[in-house]
Scaffold this motif. Structure first.
Motif, PDB file in Angstrom:
ATOM      1  N   ASN A  69       0.802  -1.230   0.000  1.00 22.26           N
ATOM      2  CA  ASN A  69       0.000   0.000   0.000  1.00 22.26           C
ATOM      3  C   ASN A  69       0.831   1.274   0.000  1.00 22.26           C
ATOM      4  N   ALA A  70       2.121   1.155   0.241  1.00 22.83           N
ATOM      5  CA  ALA A  70       2.956   2.338   0.417  1.00 22.83           C
ATOM      6  C   ALA A  70       3.615   2.774  -0.884  1.00 22.83           C
ATOM      7  N   ALA A  71       4.178   3.966  -0.829  1.00 22.16           N
ATOM      8  CA  ALA A  71       5.108   4.425  -1.857  1.00 22.16           C
ATOM      9  C   ALA A  71       6.519   4.303  -1.286  1.00 22.16           C
ATOM     10  N   SER A 195      -2.466  12.782 -10.080  1.00 23.23           N
ATOM     11  CA  SER A 195      -2.918  13.132 -11.437  1.00 23.23           C
ATOM     12  C   SER A 195      -3.098  14.636 -11.615  1.00 23.23           C
ATOM     13  N   ARG A 196      -3.271  15.387 -10.520  1.00 21.44           N
ATOM     14  CA  ARG A 196      -3.433  16.844 -10.622  1.00 21.44           C
ATOM     15  C   ARG A 196      -2.108  17.566 -10.808  1.00 21.44           C
ATOM     16  N   ASN A 202       9.984  15.301  -9.456  1.00 20.33           N
ATOM     17  CA  ASN A 202      10.361  14.674  -8.180  1.00 20.33           C
ATOM     18  C   ASN A 202       9.166  14.236  -7.335  1.00 20.33           C
ATOM     19  N   LEU A 203       8.045  13.936  -7.962  1.00 23.71           N
ATOM     20  CA  LEU A 203       6.898  13.462  -7.182  1.00 23.71           C
ATOM     21  C   LEU A 203       7.144  12.076  -6.602  1.00 23.71           C
ATOM     22  N   ASP A 204       8.150  11.386  -7.108  1.00 28.18           N
ATOM     23  CA  ASP A 204       8.481  10.056  -6.589  1.00 28.18           C
ATOM     24  C   ASP A 204       9.477  10.118  -5.437  1.00 28.18           C
ATOM     25  N   ARG A 225       1.198   4.026  -3.022  1.00 32.53           N
ATOM     26  CA  ARG A 225       1.822   3.532  -4.257  1.00 32.53           C
ATOM     27  C   ARG A 225       2.095   4.649  -5.259  1.00 32.53           C
ATOM     28  N   GLY A 226       2.183   5.875  -4.789  1.00 31.85           N
ATOM     29  CA  GLY A 226       2.442   7.009  -5.662  1.00 31.85           C
ATOM     30  C   GLY A 226       1.202   7.635  -6.255  1.00 31.85           C
ATOM     31  N   GLU A 227       0.027   7.140  -5.896  1.00 30.73           N
ATOM     32  CA  GLU A 227      -1.222   7.660  -6.453  1.00 30.73           C
ATOM     33  C   GLU A 227      -1.628   8.985  -5.802  1.00 30.73           C
ATOM     34  N   GLU A 228      -1.124   9.237  -4.596  1.00 29.65           N
ATOM     35  CA  GLU A 228      -1.412  10.479  -3.878  1.00 29.65           C
ATOM     36  C   GLU A 228      -0.096  11.142  -3.479  1.00 29.65           C
TER      37      GLU A 228
END
Length: 386
Positions: A69-71, A195-196, A202-204, A225-228
């Motif tokens: 569940n994590a990033a 997505s916004r 560097n969002l990762d 998972r990087g979705e937020e």
């Protein structure tokens, strides 16, 4: 262990971790949680490698579930607020796993609470169990503690663990009312769908935008998972004094406060459609964490400023070390003494370091924080031989 029945007050991250760790050591435990159920409240949890390694040691597939569940932030990046210049970049992906034996994981607090709750039998957590007062009892192993509840009932325990957060009733019962100091700094917290933020770099990664003074910054890192994307911003503001992590703030105010920041930093705030606002207070390290048959862990004994991202991690470390000490000693008093001797110096250093807010601003090493292994520290009482 001398304490055959342990009552944990507070069903947060530290309390649930303690319950799992204690049960793994064969110790009877009940968690008293005042909420009627666990809800998906709060926002982020930043689990640095020291915290992930501690949770991995609990077994039962917990570590695997958290990873699902994590990033996993690739880097820990520091950038200057107006120019965007990088002043530090530390690899935190596979490199951290190789170096520290565990990765950094960032996830929603609700996902962590859910994973911890599922590791416990349903009867372990008593919901709607609001503590009215605590009598910590005497210092000898024959004197138990007494919990008194809001419904008028009471219950004895061989040991009470106060894991009930910054406004701990257990701590108040032990040491009296606290007097925290308002820092003059407020914090905003938001979660934004990734997505916004198309085109924002560097969002990762975990990125900290260091502002023109120690009070002002923007921190961002991925969740789920990087979705937020989690956005955490602080700024000096004397008129707001409410210390709550659930109070709504104004998105318009948030954006206006950082209008001078680099366009890539401002783009993060443009993606926010709601935010929470809290005043930040500091507490000095406590000189002791126990009284009678009661002992504290996590925010109840070392509430921290958020600037080193160690609040949850230190509660998790506390829980693991305390469970190991209780399993290793015949008497609870010796176990608690060994626990305090191991944990207080480390948490005090982090508590004070978080207040300074210069952690990894420029190139440096996080080894002394990230390399700690709660499962390997000695369990002997100070002054004795193993």
């Amino acid at each position: 262990m001398g304490a055959s029945t342990v009552a944990v007050v507070g069903g947060g991250i530290g309390g649930l971790t303690a319950a799992i760790a204690l049960r793994a050591q064969g110790i009877d435990v009940v968690v008293h949680e005042q909420a009627s159920r666990f809800a998906r409240v709060g926002a982020d949890i930043n689990l640095t490698p020291n915290a992930v390694r501690a949770l991995d040691g609990l077994g039962g597939g917990l570590g695997e579930r958290l990873r699902e569940n994590a990033a996993r932030p690739r880097y820990r990046i520091s950038r200057t607020w107006d120019t965007g210049v990088e002043t530090s970049r530390i690899a935190m992906g596979e490199d951290a796993e190789i170096r520290y034996g565990a990765p950094q994981l960032t996830l929603h607090r609700g996902d962590l609470i859910s994973a911890l709750e599922d590791r416990l039998p349903a009867a372990t957590v008593r919901f709607g169990s609001r503590i009215e007062s605590v009598d910590p009892g005497g210092a000898t192993d024959s004197d138990g503690a007494v919990l008194r509840f809001a419904d008028g009932s009471s219950e004895e325990a061989d040991l009470v663990i106060g894991a009930d957060g910054i406004h701990s009733r257990v701590r108040t019962a032990m040491f009296g009312a606290e007097r925290p100091t308002f820092t003059g700094v407020v914090a905003f917290r938001s979660v934004v769908p990734a997505s916004r933020l198309t085109g924002v770099p560097n969002l990762d990664s975990f990125t900290k935008w260091w502002g023109p003074d120690r009070s002002t910054q923007i921190v961002t890192f991925p969740l789920t998972r990087g979705e937020e994307i989690f956005v955490f911003a602080t700024v000096g503001q004397e008129e707001w004094t409410e210390e709550s992590w659930t109070t709504p703030g104004s998105v318009d105010e948030l954006r206006a406060l950082y209008e001078g920041f680099h366009p890539e930093a401002r783009a993060l705030l443009e993606g926010c459609d709601e935010t929470l606002k809290s005043a930040l207070y500091v507490r000095d390290p406590l000189s002791e964490w126990s009284a009678g048959r009661a002992v504290l862990l996590g925010d109840a004994c070392h509430p921290m400023m958020p600037f080193m991202a160690q609040g949850a991690g230190q509660a998790i470390e506390d829980a693991v070390v305390l469970s190991r000490m209780l399993a290793a000693h015949a008497g609870a008093a010796d176990a608690v003494r060994a626990y305090e001797a191991e944990r207080r110096p480390r948490t005090a250093r982090i508590q004070i370091g978080s207040r300074g807010n210069d952690w990894l601003k420029s190139e440096g090493s996080g080894d002394w924080v990230y390399g700690y292994d709660a499962w390997s520290v000695p369990t002997t009482v100070p002054g004795t031989v193993a």
